[in-house]
Design an enzyme around this catalytic site. Structure first.
Site, PDB file in Angstrom:
ATOM      1  N   ASP A   4      86.510  59.669 100.032  1.00 51.31           N
ATOM      2  CA  ASP A   4      87.759  58.887 100.026  1.00 51.31           C
ATOM      3  C   ASP A   4      87.781  57.661  99.113  1.00 51.31           C
ATOM      4  O   ASP A   4      86.828  56.860  99.116  1.00 51.31           O
ATOM      5  CB  ASP A   4      88.034  58.318 101.420  1.00 51.31           C
ATOM      6  CG  ASP A   4      87.814  59.301 102.534  1.00 51.31           C
ATOM      7  OD1 ASP A   4      87.484  60.448 102.273  1.00 51.31           O
ATOM      8  OD2 ASP A   4      87.965  58.877 103.687  1.00 51.31           O
ATOM      9  N   SER A  19      85.764  54.523 105.782  1.00 52.90           N
ATOM     10  CA  SER A  19      86.920  54.179 104.942  1.00 52.90           C
ATOM     11  C   SER A  19      87.711  52.982 105.439  1.00 52.90           C
ATOM     12  O   SER A  19      87.710  52.663 106.631  1.00 52.90           O
ATOM     13  CB  SER A  19      87.841  55.392 104.833  1.00 52.90           C
ATOM     14  OG  SER A  19      87.237  56.320 103.976  1.00 52.90           O
TER      15      SER A  19
END
Ligand code: FRU
Length: 473
Positions: free
Chosen positions: A25, A85
């Site tokens: 990500d 993330s």
């Protein structure tokens, strides 16, 4: 023929990728003190399993990036199994020098050792998800980490899967969206509110009317033209003939009200960002010019979607930054930010039925005024075809990309195409960016060749400069 063992030809020229190791990500996207910053989930030891860190790249123009090394590592008990993330909030004038402060919010992942034998199912037991803040005044040195929320702070309906804070400022307050899985295995979001970015109060829970997957990862918010769009990555959607064909899905729901007031949203309105094969966990940020810019992970979990040939010691890349706009149908369009035009060198006309070659495997292909059906192939190995009301992508050569069945989307008519080819990455934008496919491929031909059969008013390809020649210098 090129040396089949020389994997350096798959190195990318305008897509961010690690020098070695694994990328997933995009994280902490922002424009800060004039520069663009992107971080990404990074495992330097790949293909060994390891914890995730945040790797950092910066750019003055969104096109030429420089690798700044690993920025955030696992160094406190609350993030000992991974710096997962998260996002960036830029707070004006909050730094000690009176300038802007970059606040990075992320999930500290903790997985208890012992496995199932120790009685952990790693959904209800055996994990921690801690929301953590770290700040930087210069994009190089980081403050101490501060834990803001722990599992005990989330509402009782949550399992231990809560993560990926998206933080933004709106009307003088800060808001945080978290992706979550509830005790009934239904994905949903938590929305928190804060006056100072440190103390957070639960404002609402946002779920879809019908269940849409068992977990929502990487939530995001897009605010354009007075409308809010809730971006989510649901896990556990069953594959359909024309959609949801990745391991997990990434898309958005146009909201009928402000995200601040939303509690039940229409899951049937979920729109996939990109029809793959390599796309997940996108993040959207607003730059100083007010543009909503999306960058996605051009990859996915699960075989054969990792798509790296044996011996390649880096895996996955990010998409190019895409500017989001709203179309007349109220849905979002994505196109590469205009800055990418600066990479264009000479332009070649693409006459139909003729194969055109390019030695450096980089092209920006533009088709406008397309009439009727037709197809375009790259190296005779990757085909994009418009026929029978569908737009389809198909691999014709197992050697180039094994194990990927064709993908199609319904499309009344194809009007235009923009295709970015960057050695081992291809991004296809159709009809002004209303339909997008992103895929890795590993071509074996010495030259990249393009051939199309479209009846078209404009068909050309630009040779492109290498924007990342000095990325690791
Ligand atoms: C999505 C994701 C996130 C998590 C991160 C870990 O791809 O699973 O939910 O924070 O990757 O690398």
């Amino acid at each position: 023929m090129p040396d089949r063992n020389d994997l350096s030809r798959y190195r990318l020229s305008f897509h961010i990728a690690p020098e070695h190791g694994w990328l997933n990500d995009p994280n902490g996207l922002c424009q800060f003190r004039g520069q663009y910053h992107a971080f990404y989930q990074y495992n330097p030891l790949w293909p060994q399993k390891d914890t995730k860190h945040w790797r950092h790249v910066v750019s003055a123009d969104l096109v030429h990036w420089h690798d700044e090394g690993t920025a955030l590592v696992t160094d406190i008990p609350e993030d000992r199994s991974g710096v997962y993330s998260g996002s960036a909030l830029i707070v004006p004038c909050a730094a000690s020098d009176g300038g802007d402060l970059m606040c990075l919010y992320y999930t500290g992942n903790v997985v208890y050792p012992g496995g199932k034998e120790a009685g952990y199912d790693y959904v209800h037991t055996g994990r921690e998800a801690n929301e953590i803040l770290v700040t930087t005044e210069d994009g190089q040195t980081y403050s101490e980490k501060r834990v803001l929320l722990r599992n005990d702070d989330y509402p009782d309906v949550c399992t231990q899967h809560v993560r990926d804070p998206k933080v933004w400022e709106q009307a003088g307050a800060a808001y945080m969206l978290l992706g979550a899985r509830n005790l009934d295995d239904v994905g949903f979001c938590l929305l928190y509110e804060s006056a100072d970015g440190i103390e957070w109060r639960l404002r609402s829970q946002i779920r879809s009317r019908e269940k849409l997957g068992y977990m929502w990862e990487c939530p995001n918010i897009v605010q354009l033209g007075g409308h809010d769009f809730l971006a989510i990555c649901p896990q556990g959607l069953e594959e359909q003939e024309l959609c949801w064909q990745n391991k997990n899905q990434a898309g958005y729901i146009p909201l009928t009200e402000s995200v601040l007031d939303a509690t039940v949203v229409d899951g049937d309105a979920f729109v996939e960002w990109d029809h793959g094969y390599d796309f997940y966990a996108p993040q959207v940020f607003v730059d100083d010019a007010g543009r909503q810019i999306l960058i996605g992970w051009m990859g996915s979990f699960g075989d054969p979607w990792t798509a790296a040939p044996r011996g390649l010691d880096w895996c996955h890349c990010l998409t190019v930054p895409r500017e989001l706009t709203i179309g007349a149908d109220g849905l979002l369009r994505q196109l590469p930010v205009a800055e990418y035009d600066a990479l264009r060198k000479e332009c070649v006309e693409l006459a139909p039925g003729v194969a055109h070659s390019c030695a450096d495997h980089r092209l920006d292909i533009v088709h406008a005024g397309i009439k009727g059906e037709g197809c375009l192939t790259l190296d005779g190995a990757l085909e994009l075809a418009c026929a029978d009301g569908k737009l389809s992508v198909r691999f014709l050569d197992e050697e180039v990309t094994a194990g990927r069945p064709a993908r199609s989307v319904l499309l009344d008519s194809l009007k235009d195409l923009r295709i970015l080819v960057d050695t081992s990455a291809v991004e296809i934008y159709a009809n002004g960016g209303s339909t997008v496919f992103s895929t890795r491929w590993f071509p074996t031909a010495e030259q990249l060749s393009v051939r199309h059969t479209f009846d078209v008013s404009q068909a050309e390809a630009y040779l492109l400069e290498d924007a990342l020649e000095n990325v690791f210098a």
